[in-house]
Write a protein that holds these residues in place. Structure first.
Motif, short mmCIF file in Angstrom:
data_model
loop_
_atom_site.label_atom_id
_atom_site.label_comp_id
_atom_site.label_asym_id
_atom_site.label_seq_id
_atom_site.Cartn_x
_atom_site.Cartn_y
_atom_site.Cartn_z
N GLU A 142 0.86 -1.18 0.00
CA GLU A 142 0.00 0.00 0.00
C GLU A 142 0.89 1.23 0.00
O GLU A 142 1.82 1.33 0.80
N ASP A 143 0.59 2.15 -0.89
CA ASP A 143 1.31 3.43 -0.96
C ASP A 143 0.41 4.51 -0.40
O ASP A 143 -0.81 4.46 -0.55
N ARG A 144 1.04 5.49 0.22
CA ARG A 144 0.27 6.57 0.82
C ARG A 144 1.16 7.80 0.92
O ARG A 144 2.38 7.69 0.93
N ASP A 145 0.55 8.97 0.99
CA ASP A 145 1.31 10.19 1.24
C ASP A 145 1.97 10.10 2.61
O ASP A 145 1.43 9.50 3.55
N PHE A 146 3.13 10.71 2.74
CA PHE A 146 3.91 10.65 3.97
C PHE A 146 3.18 11.34 5.12
O PHE A 146 2.65 12.44 4.97
N ASP A 147 3.15 10.67 6.25
CA ASP A 147 2.64 11.23 7.50
C ASP A 147 3.57 10.75 8.61
O ASP A 147 3.63 9.55 8.88
N PRO A 148 4.34 11.66 9.24
CA PRO A 148 5.34 11.21 10.21
C PRO A 148 4.76 10.43 11.39
O PRO A 148 5.39 9.50 11.89
N GLU A 149 3.56 10.78 11.82
CA GLU A 149 2.95 10.07 12.95
C GLU A 149 2.60 8.63 12.55
O GLU A 149 2.85 7.70 13.31
N LEU A 150 2.04 8.45 11.37
CA LEU A 150 1.71 7.11 10.88
C LEU A 150 2.97 6.27 10.71
O LEU A 150 3.02 5.11 11.12
N VAL A 151 4.01 6.86 10.15
CA VAL A 151 5.28 6.15 9.95
C VAL A 151 5.85 5.70 11.29
O VAL A 151 6.27 4.55 11.46
N ALA A 152 5.87 6.59 12.27
CA ALA A 152 6.41 6.25 13.59
C ALA A 152 5.61 5.12 14.24
O ALA A 152 6.18 4.21 14.85
N LEU A 153 4.28 5.15 14.11
CA LEU A 153 3.46 4.09 14.69
C LEU A 153 3.71 2.75 14.01
O LEU A 153 3.78 1.71 14.68
N ILE A 154 3.85 2.75 12.69
CA ILE A 154 4.11 1.49 11.98
C ILE A 154 5.48 0.93 12.37
O ILE A 154 5.62 -0.27 12.62
N ILE A 155 6.49 1.79 12.45
CA ILE A 155 7.83 1.33 12.83
C ILE A 155 7.80 0.73 14.24
O ILE A 155 8.37 -0.34 14.49
N GLU A 156 7.12 1.41 15.14
CA GLU A 156 7.06 0.96 16.54
C GLU A 156 6.28 -0.35 16.69
O GLU A 156 6.76 -1.30 17.29
#
Length: 186
Positions: A142-156
């Motif tokens: 799935e591709d999506r526009d960058f959102d730093p909060e979403l990225v941090a949650l997925i990494i965590e």
């Protein structure tokens, strides 16, 4: 009357995200291409420019492509990424097939942040999330526009580790001006 109320409540429970969920809304889209193609196709009929078969066929093609562009934009505008304790849920209400995908955190094995040389703002960058069901050879992305909060949650939550230059990246201050791909893997 009680049956109707119960059915409505159960339908509401189906569509409502879980209580501990974090919902990320759809992306903003420019729908000008779809509207322009649809209007051009309709205008050809209104202006009576469809005397020959090929002119009429082209007008119909413009109408169909305009509707398809508008539908694609509508899908992306209404797509929601829902982060729960169990996994990442991707919900697209206007899609006719598989409206809801639920990916367990243990099956998300990679995420990329793709920065193009021409990107000048974080919302221009893309994230790519990779998922693979256990025992399957097919990979979902799935591709999506960058959102730093979403990225941090997925990494965590997916327990992803930075690969290469991703270890030094600050999600709130992405480097622009050069093409780069930052990767996190299991």
């Amino acid at each position: 009357m009680a049956d109707a109320t119960e059915m409505t409540m159960s339908q509401a429970e189906e569509t409502a995200p879980p209580k501990a969920a974090i919902v990320f809304g759809g992306e903003s889209r420019n729908m000008a291409i779809g509207f322009a193609m649809l209007a051009a196709g309709i205008a050809a009929f209104v202006a009576d420019l469809t005397h020959t078969f090929f002119a009429e066929a082209i007008a119909w093609v413009f109408i169909i492509w305009g509707l398809l562009f508008l539908y694609g934009d509508l899908l992306l505008m209404t797509r929601k990424f829902i982060v729960t304790e169990e996994g990442l849920e991707i919900y697209i209400p206007f899609r006719f097939w598989s409206r809801r995908k639920v990916w367990a955190w243990k099956n998300i094995y990679r995420m990329d942040i793709v920065i193009d040389r021409r990107d000048t703002h974080p919302k221009d960058c893309k994230i790519q999330i990779y998922h693979q069901y256990p025992g399957e050879i097919s990979i979902d992305r799935e591709d999506r526009d960058f959102d730093p909060e979403l990225v941090a949650l997925i990494i965590e939550r997916a327990k992803l580790k930075p690969d290469g230059d991703a270890a030094n990246i600050d999600l709130d201050n992405l480097p622009f001006g050069r093409s780069a791909v930052y990767t996190w893997k299991k």
